[in-house]
Design an enzyme around this catalytic site. Structure first.
Site, PDB file in Angstrom:
ATOM      1  N   CYS A   2       0.700  -1.103  -0.028  1.00 21.68           N
ATOM      2  CA  CYS A   2       0.193   0.039   0.015  1.00 21.68           C
ATOM      3  C   CYS A   2       0.933   1.250   0.087  1.00 21.68           C
ATOM      4  O   CYS A   2       1.665   1.465   0.702  1.00 21.68           O
ATOM      5  CB  CYS A   2      -0.820  -0.065   1.152  1.00 21.68           C
ATOM      6  N   ARG A  27       4.741  -0.516  -5.634  1.00 17.62           N
ATOM      7  CA  ARG A  27       4.379  -1.264  -4.600  1.00 17.62           C
ATOM      8  C   ARG A  27       3.334  -2.411  -4.822  1.00 17.62           C
ATOM      9  O   ARG A  27       3.360  -3.243  -3.527  1.00 17.62           O
ATOM     10  CB  ARG A  27       3.907  -0.437  -3.424  1.00 17.62           C
ATOM     11  N   TRP A  74      -3.409  -2.717  -1.279  1.00 17.26           N
ATOM     12  CA  TRP A  74      -3.233  -4.113  -1.511  1.00 17.26           C
ATOM     13  C   TRP A  74      -4.013  -4.707  -0.674  1.00 17.26           C
ATOM     14  O   TRP A  74      -3.685  -4.759   0.679  1.00 17.26           O
ATOM     15  CB  TRP A  74      -1.583  -4.351  -1.496  1.00 17.26           C
ATOM     16  N   ASN A  98      -1.254   1.790   5.953  1.00 15.40           N
ATOM     17  CA  ASN A  98      -0.490   0.823   5.486  1.00 15.40           C
ATOM     18  C   ASN A  98      -0.183  -0.058   6.861  1.00 15.40           C
ATOM     19  O   ASN A  98       0.352   0.426   7.467  1.00 15.40           O
ATOM     20  CB  ASN A  98       0.680   1.110   4.658  1.00 15.40           C
ATOM     21  N   GLY A  99      -0.374  -1.482   6.585  1.00 14.38           N
ATOM     22  CA  GLY A  99      -0.236  -2.196   7.707  1.00 14.38           C
ATOM     23  C   GLY A  99      -1.305  -3.178   7.898  1.00 14.38           C
ATOM     24  O   GLY A  99      -2.349  -3.277   7.478  1.00 14.38           O
ATOM     25  N   GLU A 479      15.871 -19.137  -7.839  1.00 15.95           N
ATOM     26  CA  GLU A 479      15.416 -17.664  -8.160  1.00 15.95           C
ATOM     27  C   GLU A 479      14.961 -17.715  -9.451  1.00 15.95           C
ATOM     28  O   GLU A 479      13.877 -16.952  -9.927  1.00 15.95           O
ATOM     29  CB  GLU A 479      16.825 -16.620  -8.255  1.00 15.95           C
ATOM     30  N   LYS A 483      11.186 -16.089 -10.435  1.00 17.39           N
ATOM     31  CA  LYS A 483      11.145 -15.094 -11.557  1.00 17.39           C
ATOM     32  C   LYS A 483       9.760 -15.362 -12.307  1.00 17.39           C
ATOM     33  O   LYS A 483       8.691 -14.768 -12.678  1.00 17.39           O
ATOM     34  CB  LYS A 483      12.091 -14.856 -12.312  1.00 17.39           C
ATOM     35  N   GLU A 486       6.285 -15.559 -10.632  1.00 19.98           N
ATOM     36  CA  GLU A 486       5.983 -14.214 -10.361  1.00 19.98           C
ATOM     37  C   GLU A 486       5.148 -13.371 -11.488  1.00 19.98           C
ATOM     38  O   GLU A 486       4.237 -12.758 -11.268  1.00 19.98           O
ATOM     39  CB  GLU A 486       7.129 -13.167  -9.977  1.00 19.98           C
ATOM     40  N   HIS A 502      15.612 -37.986  -5.908  1.00 20.95           N
ATOM     41  CA  HIS A 502      14.956 -38.246  -4.952  1.00 20.95           C
ATOM     42  C   HIS A 502      13.374 -37.676  -4.860  1.00 20.95           C
ATOM     43  O   HIS A 502      12.993 -37.433  -3.802  1.00 20.95           O
ATOM     44  CB  HIS A 502      15.778 -37.460  -3.895  1.00 20.95           C
ATOM     45  N   LYS A 602       5.781  -4.826  -4.445  1.00 17.77           N
ATOM     46  CA  LYS A 602       7.146  -4.759  -4.406  1.00 17.77           C
ATOM     47  C   LYS A 602       7.719  -4.583  -2.943  1.00 17.77           C
ATOM     48  O   LYS A 602       8.597  -5.160  -2.857  1.00 17.77           O
ATOM     49  CB  LYS A 602       7.366  -3.141  -5.052  1.00 17.77           C
TER      50      LYS A 602
END
Length: 607
Positions: A2, A27, A74, A98-99, A479, A483, A486, A502, A602
């Site tokens: 947010c 964000r 968000w 925000n929070g 990573e 990516k 995402e 395995h 973000k």
């Protein structure tokens, strides 16, 4: 997460706030809104989806006034619908937040018992109702906000705007960042300096527990104990807050392309500009009495830490542990007073990482942060800070911040090796020269973009994709998979190549592409052996290697991408580029939102 903006200005606030909110789009958000006071009357507009929807609404239903607050939300409590969008209003007060208010259920029940009922599903509306209740009891706006803040548990950045008050914003921070901007007869509040950059370069960062009474004449700041607090004013370089695509279609494409330049800048900063490089890390960074390094981060930054673990142990002989920040303090880690704790975060505001830092602060020898924002909370609360110097990163999927994090962590590992007598001055110089050559290799890797795009057209049709790597390439496999997940929404997993037999080998068939990261290094033959196991089961292998690797192992693979030869130590930095390009071009082929993928933010400033 947010974004917040507040304006006490000399001009109409609505367009200023919408522009500021656009700068906070990176964000992540799913609704937006603003509120203003005009002629003493408080009013608001809210819309779901992109900011253009709010802009369209404001064309048909303008909102006048030179004082206002705005927000990009968000969703946490309650879905992304208009009734849950901020600002929330209760009678004479509007609030943006925000929070997460952790005790909002108890607060909501208490308010309901007094006849104050919520219309939304959010935790934030309880805050507005608490202020209204205090004002109904006779409190002034400032006192009502102050009393309310004392009842809140959790993490928050808050801004309050009041009916009939055109020269007043009350704001507060606890766990989530907030900054106050100063102008000439104007004052501003924002989630970060990026939001405030077009309005002012004079920034004061609120510290943990601070709250402030803001008018056009200035800000009265109080600490958590209610004492007047004198917080420093910082001049922000406006170039460092510039967020332009510079001709690229997406911020992510621009930021991938910037990596050779920003990495070269970071290396110059930390090794000097002369022909003979020398480590120039902050004074006080000393590994001679350190018995281990504890690396803590979230998401992409945690994979940078996983790579650094290999470096600290292989180069410096220094034991290293890696923890996901959200789990770190809950397992009650055993910490040594001779340990160094390293916290890695692009924004420097990641809530879990900041909480982990506070957990260890008095338990270790030194707290070091590796961040992209040197004025951030994590940086300010660390003993030492090493900025990664990547510049503003707007794309939600981290790219240049990752490679710059790796660069700084590599330099730290070399410093540890030198301090501990594991390498001599000549070897150190050789390794620094090798690092200095990486920007050129990254630039060559960027030349693979068209070839990657051709491969990505096929990858975009897959439902599942595996990434394999060994040694320090294993974190790169993780990573690369992250990516791809995402921004393309394709299910992808990263595995250590040796773990294939395995369990994961059961997933292999002709419909599952397997991306193998295999520079010619001491583990190359073992990686190729694992790759052969995939091909023996009709797996489609995309091999990323160098020319020697192609000559040795390309036969039978589906596709190959040839990278420059690189010192095996630093291969994770180079191979990050094609992994990023694969994700980017696959997302393009699928038509997904590259810069603002669904459900993601973000900067994650809530736990």
């Amino acid at each position: 997460m947010c974004g917040i903006i507040g304006v006490l200005g000399n001009h109409e606030a609505a367009p200023l706030m919408v522009e500021a909110l656009k700068r906070l789009e990176y964000r992540g958000y799913d609704s937006a809104g603003i509120a203003t006071v005009n002629g003493g009357r408080l009013d608001r507009r809210r819309a779901v989806g992109k900011l253009v929807n709010l802009s369209d609404l404001l064309v048909h239903e303008p909102l006048a006034g030179k004082s206002g607050i705005g927000h990009t939300r968000w969703a946490t409590h309650g879905g992304p619908v208009v009734k849950n969008a901020h600002p929330h209003r209760a009678g004479p007060v509007a609030v943006v937040h925000n929070g997460i208010i952790e005790n909002f259920r108890e607060l909501r029940a208490d308010l309901a018992s007094d006849g104050y009922h919520q219309e939304s599903d959010t935790d934030t509306e309880a805050v507005a109702l608490l202020v209204k209740r205090e004002m109904d009891r006779g409190a002034t706006p400032v006192d009502a906000a102050r009393i309310t803040l004392g009842q809140l548990h959790g993490a928050f950045a808050l801004c309050f705007l009041f009916d009939g008050q055109e020269d007043l914003i009350v704001c507060a921070r606890k766990g989530s960042p907030l900054a106050i901007g100063r102008g000439e007869g104007e004052m501003f509040v924002g989630s970060d300096a990026i939001a405030l950059a077009p309005l002012t370069d004079r920034i004061t960062y609120l510290e943990e527990g601070d709250w402030a009474v803001v008018t056009r004449q200035g800000a009265e700041i109080y600490d958590a104990a209610g004492r007047r607090a004198n917080r420093a004013e910082t001049r922000v370089q406006l170039d460092s807050t510039r967020i332009e695509k510079a001709g690229y279609k997406h911020f992510m494409a621009k930021e991938i392309a910037e990596q050779p330049v920003v990495m070269a800048d970071a290396l110059k900063h930390y090794t000097g500009g002369g022909a003979a490089p020398a480590l120039n890390l902050p004074e006080g960074l000393d590994f001679t009495r350190i018995d281990r390094v504890v690396l803590v981060a979230c998401g992409t930054a945690s994979y940078a830490c996983h790579v650094a673990k290999y470096w600290f142990e292989q180069i410096a002989g220094l034991p290293a542990e890696v923890d996901v920040a959200s789990e770190f303090r809950y397992r009650n880690p055993v910490l040594s007073p001779a340990s160094m704790a390293v916290f890695v975060s692009q924004s420097g505001e990641t809530a879990d990482t900041l909480a982990a830092l506070r957990h260890v602060k008095e338990k270790v020898a030194q707290v070091v942060s590796v961040v992209n924002v040197p004025t951030s909370s994590i940086a300010r609360e660390s003993d030492l800070t090493l900025p990664i110097l990547a510049g503003v990163e707007v794309g939600v999927a981290s790219t240049k911040a990752f490679t710059c994090q790796l660069t700084v962590l590599a330099l730290m590992a070399l410093k540890a090796a030198a301090d501990r007598g594991r390498i001599d001055a000549q070897t150190l110089g050789t390794q620094l020269q090798s690092l200095r050559g990486l920007p050129g290799l990254l630039n060559a890797a960027l030349g693979l973009s068209d070839a990657v795009a051709a491969v990505a057209a096929d990858l975009s049709k897959a439902r599942d994709i595996l990434f394999l790597g060994r040694g320090a390439m294993f974190p790169l496999a993780l990573e690369g998979a992250l990516k791809l997940k995402e921004i393309s929404y394709i299910h992808a997993e990263g595995y250590a190549s040796g773990e294939l037999k395995h369990g994961p080998i059961a997933l292999i068939d002709a419909a599952v592409p397997v991306i193998v990261l295999a520079p010619t290094d001491p583990l190359f033959d073992k990686t190729v052996s694992n790759m052969q196991e995939v091909m023996a089961r009709s797996g489609k292998v995309l091999l990323l290697t160098d020319a020697q690797g192609v000559a040795t192992a390309a036969q039978g693979t589906w596709k190959t991408l040839t990278l420059p030869a690189v010192d095996p130590l630093w291969a994770p930095i180079l191979y990050a580029v094609p992994a990023q390009l694969l994700a980017y071009h696959t997302a393009i082929a699928k038509g997904t939102d590259v810069d603002q993928p669904r459900n993601l933010a973000k900067s994650v400033t809530v736990e």
